[in-house]
Design a protein around this motif. Sequence first.
Motif, short mmCIF file in Angstrom:
data_model
loop_
_atom_site.label_atom_id
_atom_site.label_comp_id
_atom_site.label_asym_id
_atom_site.label_seq_id
_atom_site.Cartn_x
_atom_site.Cartn_y
_atom_site.Cartn_z
N PHE A 114 1.75 12.94 0.57
CA PHE A 114 0.83 13.74 1.38
C PHE A 114 0.42 15.03 0.66
CE2 PHE A 114 2.23 11.20 5.07
CZ PHE A 114 0.99 10.95 5.64
N ILE A 115 1.30 15.58 -0.13
CA ILE A 115 0.99 16.83 -0.83
C ILE A 115 0.06 16.60 -2.01
CG2 ILE A 115 2.01 18.63 -2.30
CD1 ILE A 115 4.46 18.55 -0.48
N ASN B 170 -7.18 11.41 -1.95
CA ASN B 170 -7.85 10.26 -1.35
C ASN B 170 -6.81 9.24 -0.89
OD1 ASN B 170 -10.42 11.35 -1.99
ND2 ASN B 170 -10.20 10.59 -4.09
N LYS B 171 -6.38 9.42 0.34
CA LYS B 171 -5.28 8.59 0.85
C LYS B 171 -5.81 7.29 1.44
CE LYS B 171 -2.50 12.65 1.99
NZ LYS B 171 -3.52 13.62 1.49
N SER B 172 -5.15 6.20 1.10
CA SER B 172 -5.46 4.90 1.70
C SER B 172 -4.77 4.79 3.05
CB SER B 172 -4.98 3.76 0.79
OG SER B 172 -4.91 2.55 1.49
N PRO B 173 -5.51 4.43 4.12
CA PRO B 173 -4.88 4.30 5.45
C PRO B 173 -3.74 3.29 5.45
CG PRO B 173 -7.28 4.28 5.63
CD PRO B 173 -6.96 4.21 4.16
N TYR B 174 -3.94 2.15 4.78
CA TYR B 174 -2.89 1.13 4.76
C TYR B 174 -1.62 1.65 4.08
CZ TYR B 174 -6.54 -2.25 6.03
OH TYR B 174 -7.54 -2.92 6.67
N THR C 260 -0.78 4.75 3.52
CA THR C 260 -0.23 5.88 4.26
C THR C 260 0.65 5.40 5.41
OG1 THR C 260 -2.16 7.26 3.74
CG2 THR C 260 -0.80 7.93 5.61
N TRP C 261 0.15 4.44 6.19
CA TRP C 261 0.94 3.93 7.31
C TRP C 261 2.14 3.13 6.85
CZ3 TRP C 261 1.31 5.59 11.97
CH2 TRP C 261 0.24 6.27 12.55
N PHE C 262 2.03 2.49 5.69
CA PHE C 262 3.20 1.83 5.10
C PHE C 262 4.32 2.83 4.89
CE2 PHE C 262 5.27 1.45 0.88
CZ PHE C 262 6.18 0.44 1.17
N LEU C 263 3.99 3.96 4.26
CA LEU C 263 4.99 4.99 4.00
C LEU C 263 5.55 5.59 5.29
CD1 LEU C 263 3.37 6.91 1.00
CD2 LEU C 263 5.37 5.41 0.93
N SER D 54 -0.51 5.37 -6.41
CA SER D 54 -1.39 6.11 -5.51
C SER D 54 -2.04 7.31 -6.20
CB SER D 54 -0.60 6.60 -4.29
OG SER D 54 0.34 7.60 -4.65
N ARG D 55 -1.45 7.79 -7.30
CA ARG D 55 -1.98 8.96 -8.00
C ARG D 55 -3.04 8.63 -9.03
NH1 ARG D 55 0.87 13.62 -8.59
NH2 ARG D 55 -1.15 14.34 -9.38
#
Length: 241
Positions: A49-50, A54-58, A60-63, A229-230
Amino acid sequence: MMNLTKSNILIASIILLCFSFALFQFQEEYFISAISKSLIVPLFTLLYFINVKNKSPYFTWFLVLFSISDLSSFMGYYLNTTKALDIYYILGNTLYIVAYILLIFEVVKGLNVKKVIKNYKLHLLVLGLLNVYIVYVLLNIVDPVFSNSYLVYVELVYNVVMLLLLSFALIAYFYNDTKRSLLFFLGSLCIVFSEFIQIAYFYIVDQDMLNFTSTILFVLAFSFYYFHSRIRNEKTFKLFT
């Protein structure tokens, strides 16, 4: 600078938690080691999150779902009845299953299904047969432990979803051939092997080294996922050159 400082603190905390888990695991302080392990993924989530804009919804919710289930993992030590333990087992594993399904969506969204079916028929067939065999072997391992109770079906779904994740991650690497897809595949490979070793630890041989090895692979998996993700550059990065 502030984000860098927060990131360094979180990375240092993850490393310390790994040492804490190993130390208390080998000292047979299993409750403290369980707490140490349960905090690792939530810290990776904070790191995500920090640092990821550009966060992926899928993803993000996985984490988030994985973190929630991990944070509740030590609650089993306070449950005394079989019914309570069964409910705890079902709810915890359901969160993991949904989290893995979201991760499958994350990888599938970058695939052209028609092209995949057309170009990778043999790969899909081999992976399908291999997955069926692995699930059969795993069920033979866990079925005697559950004494044919309905919980074995939870274990079945859990293992099937894991293997689907690994299969789709491998196909995605073949299809995209990028560093990003390679990191996702390596993360999936590590997390699946981590789960397999954990099954051996729970149901075959109760040795601390197995749990330690499983946790190392677990941390590597989330490290690969975090790096995945980075990454912004999608240049080709072949596994074999």
